[in-house]
Write a protein that holds these residues in place. Structure first.
Motif, PDB file in Angstrom:
ATOM      1  N   SER A 191      17.210  14.301  -5.597  1.00  0.00           N
ATOM      2  CA  SER A 191      16.353  15.407  -5.986  1.00  0.00           C
ATOM      3  C   SER A 191      15.837  16.145  -4.746  1.00  0.00           C
ATOM      4  O   SER A 191      15.819  17.374  -4.703  1.00  0.00           O
ATOM      5  N   HIS A 192      15.446  15.365  -3.733  1.00  0.00           N
ATOM      6  CA  HIS A 192      14.952  15.975  -2.507  1.00  0.00           C
ATOM      7  C   HIS A 192      16.072  16.755  -1.809  1.00  0.00           C
ATOM      8  O   HIS A 192      15.866  17.879  -1.340  1.00  0.00           O
ATOM      9  N   ALA A 193      17.278  16.159  -1.769  1.00  0.00           N
ATOM     10  CA  ALA A 193      18.405  16.810  -1.097  1.00  0.00           C
ATOM     11  C   ALA A 193      18.778  18.106  -1.798  1.00  0.00           C
ATOM     12  O   ALA A 193      19.026  19.129  -1.149  1.00  0.00           O
ATOM     13  N   VAL A 194      18.797  18.093  -3.130  1.00  0.00           N
ATOM     14  CA  VAL A 194      19.194  19.277  -3.885  1.00  0.00           C
ATOM     15  C   VAL A 194      18.256  20.434  -3.596  1.00  0.00           C
ATOM     16  O   VAL A 194      18.665  21.587  -3.521  1.00  0.00           O
ATOM     17  N   LYS A 195      16.975  20.116  -3.388  1.00  0.00           N
ATOM     18  CA  LYS A 195      15.995  21.178  -3.188  1.00  0.00           C
ATOM     19  C   LYS A 195      15.913  21.647  -1.734  1.00  0.00           C
ATOM     20  O   LYS A 195      15.496  22.752  -1.475  1.00  0.00           O
ATOM     21  N   SER A 196      16.257  20.770  -0.773  1.00  0.00           N
ATOM     22  CA  SER A 196      15.905  21.093   0.613  1.00  0.00           C
ATOM     23  C   SER A 196      17.098  21.367   1.524  1.00  0.00           C
ATOM     24  O   SER A 196      16.918  21.951   2.586  1.00  0.00           O
ATOM     25  N   LEU A 197      18.310  20.956   1.144  1.00  0.00           N
ATOM     26  CA  LEU A 197      19.436  21.117   2.074  1.00  0.00           C
ATOM     27  C   LEU A 197      20.126  22.467   1.892  1.00  0.00           C
ATOM     28  O   LEU A 197      20.022  23.093   0.844  1.00  0.00           O
ATOM     29  N   ASN A 198      20.852  22.861   2.926  1.00  0.00           N
ATOM     30  CA  ASN A 198      21.757  24.007   2.820  1.00  0.00           C
ATOM     31  C   ASN A 198      23.140  23.448   2.535  1.00  0.00           C
ATOM     32  O   ASN A 198      23.709  22.759   3.373  1.00  0.00           O
ATOM     33  N   TYR A 199      23.659  23.726   1.352  1.00  0.00           N
ATOM     34  CA  TYR A 199      24.953  23.136   1.029  1.00  0.00           C
ATOM     35  C   TYR A 199      25.823  24.106   0.246  1.00  0.00           C
ATOM     36  O   TYR A 199      25.344  25.105  -0.312  1.00  0.00           O
ATOM     37  N   SER A 200      27.085  23.774   0.236  1.00  0.00           N
ATOM     38  CA  SER A 200      28.060  24.535  -0.528  1.00  0.00           C
ATOM     39  C   SER A 200      28.977  23.519  -1.204  1.00  0.00           C
ATOM     40  O   SER A 200      29.631  22.730  -0.526  1.00  0.00           O
TER      41      SER A 200
ATOM     42  N   GLN B 182      12.517  34.218 -15.645  1.00  0.00           N
ATOM     43  CA  GLN B 182      11.521  33.581 -14.790  1.00  0.00           C
ATOM     44  C   GLN B 182      11.654  32.087 -14.981  1.00  0.00           C
ATOM     45  O   GLN B 182      11.209  31.532 -15.971  1.00  0.00           O
ATOM     46  N   SER B 183      12.326  31.423 -14.039  1.00  0.00           N
ATOM     47  CA  SER B 183      12.604  30.001 -14.229  1.00  0.00           C
ATOM     48  C   SER B 183      12.890  29.371 -12.874  1.00  0.00           C
ATOM     49  O   SER B 183      13.285  30.060 -11.939  1.00  0.00           O
ATOM     50  N   SER B 184      12.683  28.081 -12.770  1.00  0.00           N
ATOM     51  CA  SER B 184      12.998  27.440 -11.487  1.00  0.00           C
ATOM     52  C   SER B 184      14.324  26.706 -11.516  1.00  0.00           C
ATOM     53  O   SER B 184      14.653  25.994 -10.570  1.00  0.00           O
ATOM     54  N   ILE B 185      15.073  26.816 -12.611  1.00  0.00           N
ATOM     55  CA  ILE B 185      16.391  26.183 -12.625  1.00  0.00           C
ATOM     56  C   ILE B 185      17.424  27.140 -13.196  1.00  0.00           C
ATOM     57  O   ILE B 185      17.106  28.038 -13.965  1.00  0.00           O
ATOM     58  N   ILE B 186      18.662  26.916 -12.779  1.00  0.00           N
ATOM     59  CA  ILE B 186      19.790  27.658 -13.344  1.00  0.00           C
ATOM     60  C   ILE B 186      20.277  26.907 -14.568  1.00  0.00           C
ATOM     61  O   ILE B 186      20.459  25.691 -14.523  1.00  0.00           O
ATOM     62  N   ASN B 187      20.460  27.638 -15.676  1.00  0.00           N
ATOM     63  CA  ASN B 187      21.015  26.988 -16.859  1.00  0.00           C
ATOM     64  C   ASN B 187      22.525  26.912 -16.693  1.00  0.00           C
ATOM     65  O   ASN B 187      23.261  27.761 -17.129  1.00  0.00           O
ATOM     66  N   GLY B 188      22.981  25.868 -16.029  1.00  0.00           N
ATOM     67  CA  GLY B 188      24.402  25.750 -15.715  1.00  0.00           C
ATOM     68  C   GLY B 188      25.038  24.609 -16.475  1.00  0.00           C
ATOM     69  O   GLY B 188      24.481  24.122 -17.448  1.00  0.00           O
TER      70      GLY B 188
ATOM     71  N   PRO C 185      22.919  19.101 -15.883  1.00  0.00           N
ATOM     72  CA  PRO C 185      21.514  19.008 -16.286  1.00  0.00           C
ATOM     73  C   PRO C 185      20.599  19.217 -15.089  1.00  0.00           C
ATOM     74  O   PRO C 185      20.305  18.292 -14.343  1.00  0.00           O
ATOM     75  N   SER C 186      20.121  20.448 -14.900  1.00  0.00           N
ATOM     76  CA  SER C 186      19.349  20.772 -13.697  1.00  0.00           C
ATOM     77  C   SER C 186      18.063  19.966 -13.602  1.00  0.00           C
ATOM     78  O   SER C 186      17.594  19.655 -12.521  1.00  0.00           O
ATOM     79  N   GLU C 187      17.496  19.638 -14.766  1.00  0.00           N
ATOM     80  CA  GLU C 187      16.232  18.897 -14.718  1.00  0.00           C
ATOM     81  C   GLU C 187      16.417  17.512 -14.130  1.00  0.00           C
ATOM     82  O   GLU C 187      15.511  16.978 -13.516  1.00  0.00           O
ATOM     83  N   LEU C 188      17.610  16.959 -14.330  1.00  0.00           N
ATOM     84  CA  LEU C 188      17.894  15.652 -13.731  1.00  0.00           C
ATOM     85  C   LEU C 188      17.814  15.756 -12.220  1.00  0.00           C
ATOM     86  O   LEU C 188      17.325  14.861 -11.536  1.00  0.00           O
TER      87      LEU C 188
END
Lengths: 340, 209
Positions: free
Chosen positions: A56-65, A126-132, A135-138
């Motif tokens: 969860s921390h990595a998903v929010k804080s890293l620069n990734y592709s 207005q949302s903090s996750i992409i509905n992709g 499961p973004s909430e996970l």
């Protein structure tokens, strides 16, 4: 007989003890550096929770592709590109792009998510996750799943050419599908995800094919002009409706996240709508007073990975759609009753 | 005695791969030792249990049960040799059996084609030539006269299929327009539902299993 097995388990635990003790120290050292994240890491550091917190921390804080492929039964493979970056001001930027066909592009800048899709004018939410497709909430709040799910460490393996830690996520009351997740040992990012049915059959799969973590955010994000993004669509907040119906059974950890009366855009019929969510799956429940002119038969089936159940229950026609076992859908539908 | 169990256990755990010769030695030992075979079963079962990989129903010893069933089967006396026993004819018969299966499969395919054609037919019994509603349309462009045309008796299957389609599309839309705020109002929403659940549980006792 069993003694040898026990001996072996104890032997390994003793062998692993120095590591178990050593690891939290390391993670504390890291936590002090990152500062505000320290409060959320309270698990022993080699537990499944700790791994999901790391993810969860990595998903929010890293620069990734990340390039990944979504596989569903009976449908073509869907390749996606998923990029994330944090700029100097600490603003999160995220992009998700469907690479086949006319495509579907989603861009998130902070709390504004803009969708660019064929046949629909672009819009923002207005949302903090992409509905992709995942499961973004996970990813963002794995601790929220603890209400209904159990996290189990399984073992290590090699996924997409990298060392991976496997974690299994199972619903506590066995009423929902399970999830197998493989996380990158080094960064904690997702490498593979399997949605598993109750007979351990594979229902849906996300397989990462390429993963790059960079120091700087991708140059793509510098090209976005936030002012050019479509306006935010505001849905009028659904006023609390006075419904005569109540659901008596909800699977463990599942809550009602939305409830309103709505007119279906396809047929113009008015239905009562309830969305249930446990953070991993979202389920739609449609209720409609049954009409004798339109008799309907009880049906159950699957559409790709979604289960669809439609039954006549008392005075109601109930339709439930979502990624859940048919038996659970049936239990929810049968538990709907009129409030006296 | 315990060394061979230890070896087997390591093999089951996948930790026995140092020398291929030693794992084949263990496997040979298992082949020749009924006790080890029993262990083999239980170690795998224990492993699956620890990893929570056990299936919903466990069928122990399918092979044994089949063998038992075969033994208890009444004995069939060997029939006299007939023309069927000639090698050439014996080869032909399976083909005819296959033919039967093909015929069944073909009839299923035909039934499906007819079903699909019926589905795709426009509603002939509508009184006037209204444009059929397109279920996939976005943004609530439903024809005003829709409910009136519905009064004409129609094939129930088609009607229901269309309704299901509408639900599926609406479900997709709902998921698409779902918004999540990480910080605010999430807890209050949770609180609301909990309160609601508590209120509900007072009213009704019987909950499904």
């Amino acid at each position: 007989m069993l003694k040898t097995l026990l001996n072996k388990i104890f032997g390994r635990v003793i062998w692993a003890l120095p590591f178990i003790i050593a690891l939290p120290m390391q993670s504390f050292a890291q936590a002090e550096q990152t500062g505000n994240e320290a409060t959320s890491i309270t698990f022993p550091s080699n537990s499944a929770q700790a791994w999901l917190a790391k993810m969860s921390h990595a998903v929010k804080s890293l620069n990734y592709s990340i390039s990944f492929v979504l596989l569903k039964p009976g449908v073509d493979a869907q390749p996606y590109l998923w990029r994330h970056g944090v700029n100097e001001e600490g603003l999160e930027m995220e992009q998700l792009n469907l690479l086949n066909g006319p495509g579907r592009e989603v861009v998130r800048i902070g709390n504004k998510v803009s969708y660019f899709e064929p046949n629909v004018p672009p819009y923002s939410l207005q949302s903090s996750i992409i509905n992709g497709p995942f499961p973004s909430e996970l990813f963002l709040r794995p601790e929220k799943l603890l209400l209904g799910y159990e996290f189990i460490m399984v073992g290590r393996s090699r996924i997409s050419g990298r060392a991976a830690q496997q974690i299994r996520i199972i619903s506590k009351d066995k009423s929902r599908f399970g999830l197998n997740v493989w996380l990158d040992q080094e960064t904690g990012l997702l490498l593979k995800m399997n949605l598993i049915g109750q007979e351990s059959q594979l229902l849906e799969q996300i397989q990462v094919t390429g993963l790059q973590v960079t120091k700087e955010p991708d140059p793509f994000f510098a090209k976005i002009e936030p002012g050019m993004l479509p306006d935010v669509v505001n849905f009028s907040p659904s006023s609390a409706i006075d419904s005569p119906w109540t659901i008596n059974y909800l699977p463990k950890g599942m809550t009602i996240v939305k409830r309103d009366l709505r007119r279906l855009s396809g047929s113009g019929e008015v239905v009562e709508y309830i969305m249930l969510s446990d953070g991993l799956v979202d389920i739609s429940v449609y209720m409609q007073e049954s009409n004798n002119n339109k008799p309907q038969s009880n049906l159950v089936g699957t559409v790709q990975t979604d289960t669809l159940l439609t039954i006549q229950h008392g005075e109601l026609n109930i339709t439930i759609i979502g990624k859940l076992p048919a038996a659970t859908a049936n239990a929810i539908a049968k538990s709907i009753q009129r409030v006296n | 005695m315990s060394q061979k169990f230890e070896d087997l256990s390591a093999l089951v755990d996948g930790e026995h791969s140092e020398q291929p010769s030693s794992s084949s030695r263990v496997l040979n030992a298992v082949k020749n030792d009924a006790e080890l075979q029993q262990k083999w079963k239980s170690y795998h079962l224990i492993r699956d249990g620890l990893r929570q990989e056990l299936p919903a129903n466990i069928n122990f010893d399918i092979a044994d049960k089949v063998a038992q069933a075969l033994e208890s089967e009444p004995e069939i006396l060997a029939p006299k040799r007939t023309w069927r026993d000639l090698p050439l004819v014996a080869q032909v018969i399976p083909f005819t059996k296959q033919g039967g299966q093909m015929a069944i499969a073909a009839s299923v395919a035909v039934a499906m084609i007819i079903g699909v054609q019926q589905l795709n037919q426009p509603d002939v019994n509508q009184p006037f030539n209204a444009a059929p509603p397109i279920p996939g349309i976005q943004g609530g462009l439903s024809p005003v006269s829709f409910d009136q045309t519905r009064a004409v008796p129609n094939s129930d299957g088609v009607e229901q299929r269309r309704r299901i389609n509408t639900f599926l599309i609406d479900h997709k839309q709902q998921l698409r327009f779902k918004t999540t705020q990480l910080i605010d109002d999430e807890t209050s929403l949770l609180q609301q539902t909990i309160e609601k659940e508590e209120a509900q549980s007072d009213l009704v006792e019987n909950t499904p299993q």
